[in-house]
Write an enzyme that holds these catalytic residues in place. Structure first.
Site, PDB file in Angstrom:
ATOM      1  N   VAL A  86       0.848  -1.201   0.000  1.00  0.00           N
ATOM      2  CA  VAL A  86       0.000   0.000   0.000  1.00  0.00           C
ATOM      3  C   VAL A  86       0.881   1.249   0.000  1.00  0.00           C
ATOM      4  O   VAL A  86       1.734   1.428   0.876  1.00  0.00           O
ATOM      5  CB  VAL A  86      -0.953   0.003   1.215  1.00  0.00           C
ATOM      6  CG1 VAL A  86      -1.805   1.266   1.206  1.00  0.00           C
ATOM      7  CG2 VAL A  86      -1.831  -1.241   1.207  1.00  0.00           C
ATOM      8  N   LYS A  87       0.640   2.087  -0.993  1.00  0.00           N
ATOM      9  CA  LYS A  87       1.462   3.299  -1.145  1.00  0.00           C
ATOM     10  C   LYS A  87       0.740   4.455  -0.466  1.00  0.00           C
ATOM     11  O   LYS A  87      -0.428   4.752  -0.771  1.00  0.00           O
ATOM     12  CB  LYS A  87       1.650   3.571  -2.642  1.00  0.00           C
ATOM     13  CG  LYS A  87       2.881   4.337  -2.997  1.00  0.00           C
ATOM     14  CD  LYS A  87       3.061   4.289  -4.510  1.00  0.00           C
ATOM     15  CE  LYS A  87       4.277   5.050  -4.973  1.00  0.00           C
ATOM     16  NZ  LYS A  87       4.323   5.135  -6.434  1.00  0.00           N
ATOM     17  N   ILE A  88       1.458   5.103   0.444  1.00  0.00           N
ATOM     18  CA  ILE A  88       0.863   6.149   1.283  1.00  0.00           C
ATOM     19  C   ILE A  88       1.712   7.418   1.171  1.00  0.00           C
ATOM     20  O   ILE A  88       2.938   7.338   1.298  1.00  0.00           O
ATOM     21  CB  ILE A  88       0.879   5.708   2.770  1.00  0.00           C
ATOM     22  CG1 ILE A  88       0.244   4.339   2.954  1.00  0.00           C
ATOM     23  CG2 ILE A  88       0.310   6.762   3.693  1.00  0.00           C
ATOM     24  CD1 ILE A  88      -1.178   4.335   3.385  1.00  0.00           C
TER      25      ILE A  88
END
Ligand code: G3P
Length: 218
Positions: A86-88
């Site tokens: 998951v890219k945050i």
């Protein structure tokens, strides 16, 4: 050193995968838009399609910017496939979301890193990867590679497990210099990966080998 491809284009991903050197894929909302992928369902489907091609490490970026929403979106993305990271974005709520997702065993990639302080914070929160954008720093007359060097030194000092994922890599020298400095991962477009193949002396050397073989075997 891991090679990720920075695109949402399935043909490019397949080509890099078929070369046998691909370790993952990074995407972002701009790269999705470039491929004409819009709307939540189509975007989720594209992540599934990418996961069907590669073995691991598919970065899928959240659109939300508030903690609770980022957490929910992150869990939804992670549920697509075990290969999802998951890219945050590097914002306050993002750091909190990285910590919470990490505590739940979900891998994260903290994106839009432009200084060492941001890299330290994301690593402290438990990010699996941090993504410094070196090309965009170069664009504003700030050496992106110096930032990679600085982060490598800091992460070595404290044995942070977070991997340094050099992003916004625009050309072959970026990639080679990242390798010299010790970035764990480079993400770049297909042409940068295939650009590594090229040297005129390889082409002329092969041409001569084949011509000499032909002469000797007439
Ligand atoms: O991985 C980040 C990348 O997609 C940004 O690249 O060339 O738009 O700065 P660029």
């Amino acid at each position: 050193m891991k090679f990720f491809i920075d695109t949402a284009n399935l043909d490019d991903i397949q080509e890099a995968y078929d070369l046998g050197v691909l370790d993952g894929v990074t995407t972002n909302p701009s790269l999705m838009a470039k491929e004409g992928i819009t709307g939540e369902q189509n975007i989720l489907q594209r992540y599934k399609d990418i996961c069907d091609i590669v073995d691991d490490n598919v970065s899928a970026e959240v659109i939300s910017t508030e903690y609770e929403a980022m957490l929910a979106e992150g869990k939804k993305l992670a549920a697509i496939d075990d290969k999802i990271v998951v890219k945050i974005p590097m914002i306050k709520d993002g750091v909190k979301a990285i910590k919470a997702l990490t505590d739940e065993g979900i891998r994260t990639n903290c994106t839009l890193i432009f200084n060492a302080g941001q890299a330290i914070l994301a690593a402290k929160a438990g990010a699996s990867y941090i993504s410094p954008f070196i090309g965009r720093l170069d664009d504003i007359c700030t050496d992106g590679l110096t930032l990679i060097e600085q982060i490598v030194q800091i992460f070595d000092n404290y044995e942070f497990e977070t991997e340094i994922l050099a992003a916004s890599v625009r050309h072959n020298m970026h990639l080679i210099q990242c390798a010299e400095i010790g970035a764990d991962v480079v993400t770049c477009p297909l042409n940068v990966i295939t650009g590594l193949l090229k040297h005129p002396l390889t082409d002329s050397g092969l041409e001569k080998f084949l011509a000499d073989y032909k002469k000797g075997n007439q």
